[in-house]
Write a protein that holds these residues in place. Structure first.
Motif, PDB file in Angstrom:
ATOM      1  N   LEU A  28       0.833  -1.556   0.164  1.00 40.11           N
ATOM      2  CA  LEU A  28      -0.011   0.349   0.297  1.00 40.11           C
ATOM      3  C   LEU A  28       0.782   1.359   0.241  1.00 40.11           C
ATOM      4  O   LEU A  28       0.428   2.485  -0.521  1.00 40.11           O
ATOM      5  CB  LEU A  28      -0.560  -0.036   1.459  1.00 40.11           C
ATOM      6  CG  LEU A  28      -2.162  -0.770   0.945  1.00 40.11           C
ATOM      7  CD1 LEU A  28      -3.196  -1.306   2.278  1.00 40.11           C
ATOM      8  CD2 LEU A  28      -2.987  -0.871   0.803  1.00 40.11           C
ATOM      9  N   VAL A  29       1.650   1.342   0.423  1.00 37.20           N
ATOM     10  CA  VAL A  29       2.637   2.180   0.423  1.00 37.20           C
ATOM     11  C   VAL A  29       3.916   2.423  -0.350  1.00 37.20           C
ATOM     12  O   VAL A  29       4.232   3.581  -0.432  1.00 37.20           O
ATOM     13  CB  VAL A  29       3.416   2.601   2.459  1.00 37.20           C
ATOM     14  CG1 VAL A  29       4.637   3.560   2.725  1.00 37.20           C
ATOM     15  CG2 VAL A  29       2.090   2.698   3.599  1.00 37.20           C
ATOM     16  N   LEU A  30       5.026   1.641  -0.200  1.00 35.91           N
ATOM     17  CA  LEU A  30       6.368   1.653  -1.696  1.00 35.91           C
ATOM     18  C   LEU A  30       5.861   0.905  -2.717  1.00 35.91           C
ATOM     19  O   LEU A  30       6.567   1.051  -3.517  1.00 35.91           O
ATOM     20  CB  LEU A  30       7.162   1.656   0.038  1.00 35.91           C
ATOM     21  CG  LEU A  30       7.143   1.658   1.116  1.00 35.91           C
ATOM     22  CD1 LEU A  30       8.756   1.745   1.549  1.00 35.91           C
ATOM     23  CD2 LEU A  30       8.010   3.470   0.682  1.00 35.91           C
ATOM     24  N   ALA A  31       5.655   0.402  -2.760  1.00 40.22           N
ATOM     25  CA  ALA A  31       5.261  -0.414  -3.841  1.00 40.22           C
ATOM     26  C   ALA A  31       4.827  -0.218  -5.028  1.00 40.22           C
ATOM     27  O   ALA A  31       5.608  -0.067  -6.149  1.00 40.22           O
ATOM     28  CB  ALA A  31       4.575  -2.118  -3.301  1.00 40.22           C
ATOM     29  N   LYS A  32       3.801   0.524  -5.337  1.00 38.97           N
ATOM     30  CA  LYS A  32       3.421   1.327  -6.047  1.00 38.97           C
ATOM     31  C   LYS A  32       4.264   2.316  -6.073  1.00 38.97           C
ATOM     32  O   LYS A  32       4.312   2.676  -7.589  1.00 38.97           O
ATOM     33  CB  LYS A  32       1.405   1.571  -5.916  1.00 38.97           C
ATOM     34  CG  LYS A  32       1.166   2.025  -7.497  1.00 38.97           C
ATOM     35  CD  LYS A  32      -0.074   3.043  -7.508  1.00 38.97           C
ATOM     36  CE  LYS A  32      -0.784   3.157  -8.401  1.00 38.97           C
ATOM     37  NZ  LYS A  32      -2.212   3.200  -8.894  1.00 38.97           N
ATOM     38  N   PRO A  33       4.473   3.099  -5.693  1.00 40.40           N
ATOM     39  CA  PRO A  33       4.906   4.938  -6.143  1.00 40.40           C
ATOM     40  C   PRO A  33       6.764   4.907  -6.446  1.00 40.40           C
ATOM     41  O   PRO A  33       7.492   5.009  -7.687  1.00 40.40           O
ATOM     42  CB  PRO A  33       5.437   5.141  -4.930  1.00 40.40           C
ATOM     43  CG  PRO A  33       4.913   4.879  -3.298  1.00 40.40           C
ATOM     44  CD  PRO A  33       4.211   3.495  -4.295  1.00 40.40           C
ATOM     45  N   MET A  34       7.777   2.784  -5.770  1.00 43.12           N
ATOM     46  CA  MET A  34       8.643   2.775  -6.267  1.00 43.12           C
ATOM     47  C   MET A  34       8.429   2.396  -7.944  1.00 43.12           C
ATOM     48  O   MET A  34       9.594   2.467  -8.189  1.00 43.12           O
ATOM     49  CB  MET A  34       9.187   2.081  -5.246  1.00 43.12           C
ATOM     50  CG  MET A  34       9.620   3.012  -3.925  1.00 43.12           C
ATOM     51  SD  MET A  34      10.322   1.681  -2.998  1.00 43.12           S
ATOM     52  CE  MET A  34      12.184   1.127  -3.353  1.00 43.12           C
ATOM     53  N   ARG A  35       7.474   1.362  -7.678  1.00 38.28           N
ATOM     54  CA  ARG A  35       7.234   1.100  -9.506  1.00 38.28           C
ATOM     55  C   ARG A  35       7.682   1.864 -10.082  1.00 38.28           C
ATOM     56  O   ARG A  35       7.811   1.225 -11.245  1.00 38.28           O
ATOM     57  CB  ARG A  35       7.041  -1.141  -9.188  1.00 38.28           C
ATOM     58  CG  ARG A  35       6.769  -0.949 -10.669  1.00 38.28           C
ATOM     59  CD  ARG A  35       7.847  -2.156 -10.551  1.00 38.28           C
ATOM     60  NE  ARG A  35       7.815  -2.224 -11.687  1.00 38.28           N
ATOM     61  CZ  ARG A  35       7.816  -2.664 -12.796  1.00 38.28           C
ATOM     62  NH1 ARG A  35       8.471  -0.277 -13.117  1.00 38.28           N
ATOM     63  NH2 ARG A  35       7.932  -2.153 -14.230  1.00 38.28           N
ATOM     64  N   GLU A  36       6.716   2.280 -10.005  1.00 39.95           N
ATOM     65  CA  GLU A  36       6.254   3.276 -10.988  1.00 39.95           C
ATOM     66  C   GLU A  36       7.165   4.118 -11.531  1.00 39.95           C
ATOM     67  O   GLU A  36       7.141   5.136 -12.461  1.00 39.95           O
ATOM     68  CB  GLU A  36       5.551   4.697 -10.438  1.00 39.95           C
ATOM     69  CG  GLU A  36       3.998   3.697 -10.119  1.00 39.95           C
ATOM     70  CD  GLU A  36       3.210   4.919  -9.710  1.00 39.95           C
ATOM     71  OE1 GLU A  36       1.611   4.663  -9.956  1.00 39.95           O
ATOM     72  OE2 GLU A  36       2.579   5.534  -8.421  1.00 39.95           O
ATOM     73  N   ARG A  37       8.228   4.948 -10.494  1.00 42.66           N
ATOM     74  CA  ARG A  37       9.610   5.509 -10.988  1.00 42.66           C
ATOM     75  C   ARG A  37      10.253   4.443 -11.178  1.00 42.66           C
ATOM     76  O   ARG A  37      11.572   4.977 -11.589  1.00 42.66           O
ATOM     77  CB  ARG A  37      10.156   5.915  -9.759  1.00 42.66           C
ATOM     78  CG  ARG A  37       8.807   6.959  -8.721  1.00 42.66           C
ATOM     79  CD  ARG A  37       8.916   8.109  -7.758  1.00 42.66           C
ATOM     80  NE  ARG A  37       8.488   8.269  -7.005  1.00 42.66           N
ATOM     81  CZ  ARG A  37       7.898   9.165  -6.100  1.00 42.66           C
ATOM     82  NH1 ARG A  37       8.719   8.907  -5.417  1.00 42.66           N
ATOM     83  NH2 ARG A  37       7.243   9.247  -5.540  1.00 42.66           N
TER      84      ARG A  37
END
Length: 472
Positions: A28-37
């Motif tokens: 919920l916190v880190l997976a999506k923003p880090m993968r998007e970048r």
């Protein structure tokens, strides 16, 4: 943990919930923003934001964390093999290490990903097969009767005490954030096919973890309900012999038929080995991508990086295996690994991903504040006497024991220090209070002071395929 009377089912449940929450929160916190970048490792945002110096320090902390986690894993794997094969512990440990290093070298990232899935399925099926045999063993009493009754052994529910409530909360928080500060967790999300897949995978893993924890819990309850004098193991119990950590292979060996024991122990050993290869690859990836390639030799070719990651796997394996011979090593390694990932790396990662205001000054001060508070708070398992006495601190057996959530306090203080000192440094340099020549971390060139608001947007080209090619 199930076989330790003071812990039992209560602390086992807290631990399982903590690990499960780690996966869910990570998604919920880190997976999506880090993968998007399109980060390759969890250290990439530090390299972009802070530059080489601070990234090098955090990268070394990450590698040390992975090495001590590898040592802890190998201790468990070697101990399990020594019980089964009746060979010296040291021999079993080096054999386990050699096998793990070899197939990590041969398969790289793909071997870790696919073998982890296969091994997790096998360990769940294997333990489910073993549970009925252990529970119906003539030497095992009804676990429902021994849950809260002092029969052959202490009740396996544990010893609930009101004064330990904050300790359980602290333990839960530590486990909930520990994995999010480790590369072995992020290497799976960053290699996912899309940000949504990364998030869904983490959340699903959190719920599956609770399901996978049921068979080991039942086996632990059976161990605590067994009359060991009726088995080939004999009295006293594994806990009384100081072998509680080896309770699972001991139970499978002495409470099940031989062929069932082989299936169960083989599956458990495979699962432990899957953890070891993940940690091996994580340490090698961080060293190659964030230290060697980004700092030491930016001009290195892909072929050179491939050889560096292979050599790194071997070196990390040798160091991790060598450290297992230290006295009380498993306690020391657990303490060191947990503190590095939860108090040093996780707060830094959370802030650099979500807050634009963060800068090198905040990162350094956050590290100093968090580590200082944690060390001054003391630790009973490591024999560290506290200097700061939080409410509830009591003297037990000549040692002061903290009943306050000191790890959670240290984490929160680290986050607060990062944001506060980052903002102060930004204001001081951008307002001209401090001369620009003192600005070592180039805060004025980065941005002007802004409110502590979350970050948005992407920042880096996709290098995921490069890391996969290094791992092959």
């Amino acid at each position: 943990m199930m076989c330790t009377p003071s812990l039992g089912l209560i602390w086992t449940t807290v631990s399982m919930m903590g690990f499960s929450s780690s996966c869910v929160l990570g998604g919920l916190v880190l997976a999506k923003p880090m993968r998007e970048r399109n980060y390759v490792t969890m250290l990439d945002p530090f390299h972009i934001k802070y530059g080489k110096a601070i990234t090098a320090g955090l990268s070394l902390a990450s590698v040390v964390n992975d090495v001590v986690l590898l040592s802890t894993t190998l201790i468990g794997l070697g101990g399990m093999m020594s019980v089964v094969l009746d060979l010296p512990f040291t021999v079993c440990m080096w054999i386990s290490s050699a096998v793990t290093v070899t197939y990590t070298l041969l398969g790289g990232l793909y071997s870790v990903a696919y073998t982890d899935i296969i091994q997790l399925i096998l360990v769940f099926i294997g333990l489910c097969i073993c549970v009925p045999f252990v529970l119906t063993s003539p030497s095992t009493l009804d676990i429902g009767q021994t849950l809260m009754n002092n029969t052959l052994n202490a009740p396996w529910i544990g010893q609930p005490e009101l004064k330990k409530t904050w300790l359980m909360i602290d333990h839960f928080v530590l486990l909930a954030v520990k994995s999010m500060g480790s590369q072995y967790f992020h290497q799976r999300t960053l290699s996912a096919s899309s940000p949504s897949t990364a998030r869904i995978t983490c959340i699903a893993a959190g719920f599956l973890l609770l399901l996978f924890g049921i068979p080991p819990t039942l086996l632990g309850a059976a161990v605590s309900s067994t009359d060991w004098n009726q088995t080939t193991y004999g009295s006293p119990s594994p806990y009384e012999r100081g072998e509680a950590a080896m309770a699972l292979p001991i139970a499978l060996q002495h409470l099940t038929p031989t062929f069932i024991s082989i299936i169960g122990i083989g599956c458990v050993a495979a699962a432990v080995m899957s953890s070891a290869d993940s940690v091996l690859l994580a340490a090698a990836s961080v060293f190659t991508s964030d230290i060697y390639k980004s700092i030491l030799r930016p001009q290195a070719s892909d072929r050179e990086n491939q050889w560096v990651i292979r050599v790194s796997v071997v070196v990390v394996g040798l160091i991790g295996t060598s450290l297992t011979g230290l006295k009380n090593s498993i306690i020391m390694f657990w303490f060191l690994g947990a503190e590095i990932s939860s108090i040093i790396i996780f707060p830094q990662l959370l802030c650099v991903v979500y807050f634009n205001i963060c800068n090198g000054y905040g990162a350094v001060m956050g590290f100093l504040v968090g580590v200082t508070i944690r060390l001054l708070s003391g630790d009973k398992s490591m024999g560290l006497e506290p200097v700061i006495y939080f409410p509830g601190c009591t003297l037990e057996d000549g040692i002061h024991v903290q009943y306050a959530p000191i790890k959670t306090i240290s984490i929160l203080c680290t986050v607060a220090a990062i944001l506060l000192f980052s903002y102060l440094a930004s204001v001081l340099f951008n307002k001209g209070v401090l001369p620009e020549k003192w600005d070592v971390f180039k805060v004025k060139a980065q941005h002007s002071p802004v409110p502590l608001s979350p970050v948005g947007g992407a920042t880096e080209d996709n290098e995921e395929e490069k890391l996969k090619s290094l791992s092959d």
